[in-house]
Design an enzyme around this catalytic site. Structure first.
Site, short mmCIF file in Angstrom:
data_model
loop_
_atom_site.label_atom_id
_atom_site.label_comp_id
_atom_site.label_asym_id
_atom_site.label_seq_id
_atom_site.Cartn_x
_atom_site.Cartn_y
_atom_site.Cartn_z
N ASP A 1 0.84 -1.21 0.00
CA ASP A 1 0.00 0.00 0.00
C ASP A 1 0.87 1.26 0.00
OD1 ASP A 1 -1.99 1.85 0.30
OD2 ASP A 1 -2.55 1.26 2.32
N HIS B 1 -7.91 0.58 9.23
CA HIS B 1 -6.87 1.04 8.29
C HIS B 1 -7.04 2.57 8.18
CE1 HIS B 1 -4.37 0.34 4.51
NE2 HIS B 1 -4.73 1.62 4.40
N CYS C 1 -1.19 10.40 0.01
CA CYS C 1 -2.61 10.31 -0.32
C CYS C 1 -2.78 10.74 -1.77
CB CYS C 1 -3.43 11.22 0.60
SG CYS C 1 -5.17 11.14 0.23
MG MG Z 1 -3.65 2.88 2.95
#
Ligand code: MG
Length: 337
Positions: A40, A239, A272
């Site tokens: 991730d 998460h 992000c």
């Molecule tokens: Mg993540």
């Protein structure tokens, strides 16, 4: 139930009238950290980290006490070059550390598998756990995995079935549970329905994701309370992203409701994608620092984690956004272990 000074305590007041003394816990308080930097984290970074460097980080994380970690994703390297070589990486880590694929193994690496093609590649490695991925908002699913939520479930069915036949554990990721970059609000009922469906399909755990880092503790409490009514809490993981600085508060809130599994990323790796200059994943060092300070064990050596975070920062060529990684450990021994 006895009332003491007008408050419901749930405990019988002692005969001498003093408030009851809290008993020490019989079992050590503990949480599980699922380390996601190598999948991730990296897939949201522009830098390509070499296979050798990723093997090194994975092995050092395990040596530092990390039991659950994502090693990569079985996806097309031309589409996600950061994940190229996941097959070799998995093989190397299992071989170098002598890991077992068994469900009972103390160390459980995992890898993302989006479809049957990815599953076939995963089957050429000793990986013992795979993860599937969907979203709680249609627009996000369309943008991120290029299909509707329903279509994503249709893709899982054969993957989960095949994984079960091979004795693999399957984890389900549900993203945008607290907000969508396109649709805004996400209905809690929809999150509960989709998480329940992933569980019924055979996922042993559902990771409830705040993909764009918008959640606040009030929302976390509201959603996890609702989830708990339908899904055993031990099957749920949190998460959280630290995009707006609320990740640790959200983890603390979820922990208060009984959640004991949290995803985090070494150094907070993984920006992000919907707020390019902001941070994404909460950093593992910060989560471990907070829990150790609360007397909650993670089994992870924080000092080693901080060293590794700096090493990883060098590999991706930037200072990682972990508060503990940047500040270092304080001179308080109980917080340094
Ligand atoms: Mg993540």
């Amino acid at each position: 139930m006895t009332r003491v000074k007008g408050r419901r305590t749930g405990r019988r007041a002692p005969a001498h009238g003093r408030p009851p003394i809290a008993r020490p816990p019989t079992k050590k308080a503990r949480v599980e950290i699922v380390e996601v930097a190598l999948r991730d984290g990296l897939q949201n970074e522009a830098a390509i980290v070499s296979l050798e460097d990723r093997v090194k980080i994975a092995e050092q994380l395990i040596i530092a006490g990390v039991k659950r970690l994502e090693l990569g994703a079985f996806v097309r390297a031309d589409r996600v070059p950061q994940m190229a070589g996941t097959k070799e990486l998995v093989k190397r880590v299992y071989q170098d550390l002598g890991l077992s694929s068994s469900k009972q193994s103390a160390v459980c690496p995992s890898a993302l598998v989006p479809n049957l093609r990815g599953f076939e590649e995963a089957m050429q490695t000793p990986i013992g756990e795979i993860a599937v991925f969907t979203a709680a908002s249609e627009s996000f699913a369309k943008a991120n995995i290029n299909c509707s939520i329903e279509e994503s479930f249709e893709r899982f069915i054969p993957v989960i079935k095949a994984a079960k036949q091979k004795g693999l554990r399957v984890r389900g990721y549900l993203s945008t549970c607290f907000g969508c970059p396109y649709e805004g609000e996400v209905d809690e009922k929809k999150v509960v329905e989709l998480a329940s469906r992933l569980l019924r399909m055979g996922c042993f755990e559902i990771s409830i994701g705040d993909t764009i880092g918008v959640a606040t503790p009030k929302q976390v409490i509201s959603l996890f309370r609702r989830l708990k009514r339908k899904i055993p809490i031990r099957r749920l993981a949190g998460h959280f992203h630290d995009t707006r600085g609320t990740a640790l508060a959200n983890i603390f809130a979820a922990h208060g409701l009984g959640v004991r599994v949290f995803d985090s990323s070494l150094g907070g790796l993984g920006g992000c994608p919907y707020a390019p200059s902001a941070s994404g994943n909460v950093s593992t060092e910060d989560v471990v620092y907070m829990f150790h300070g609360m007397g909650v064990e993670t089994g992870i050596d924080l000092r080693k984690l901080v060293e590794l975070s700096r090493l990883l920062g060098g590999m991706v060529g930037k200072l990682l956004q972990s508060r503990t990684g940047q500040a270092g450990l304080p001179k308080v021994s109980r917080l340094n272990s």
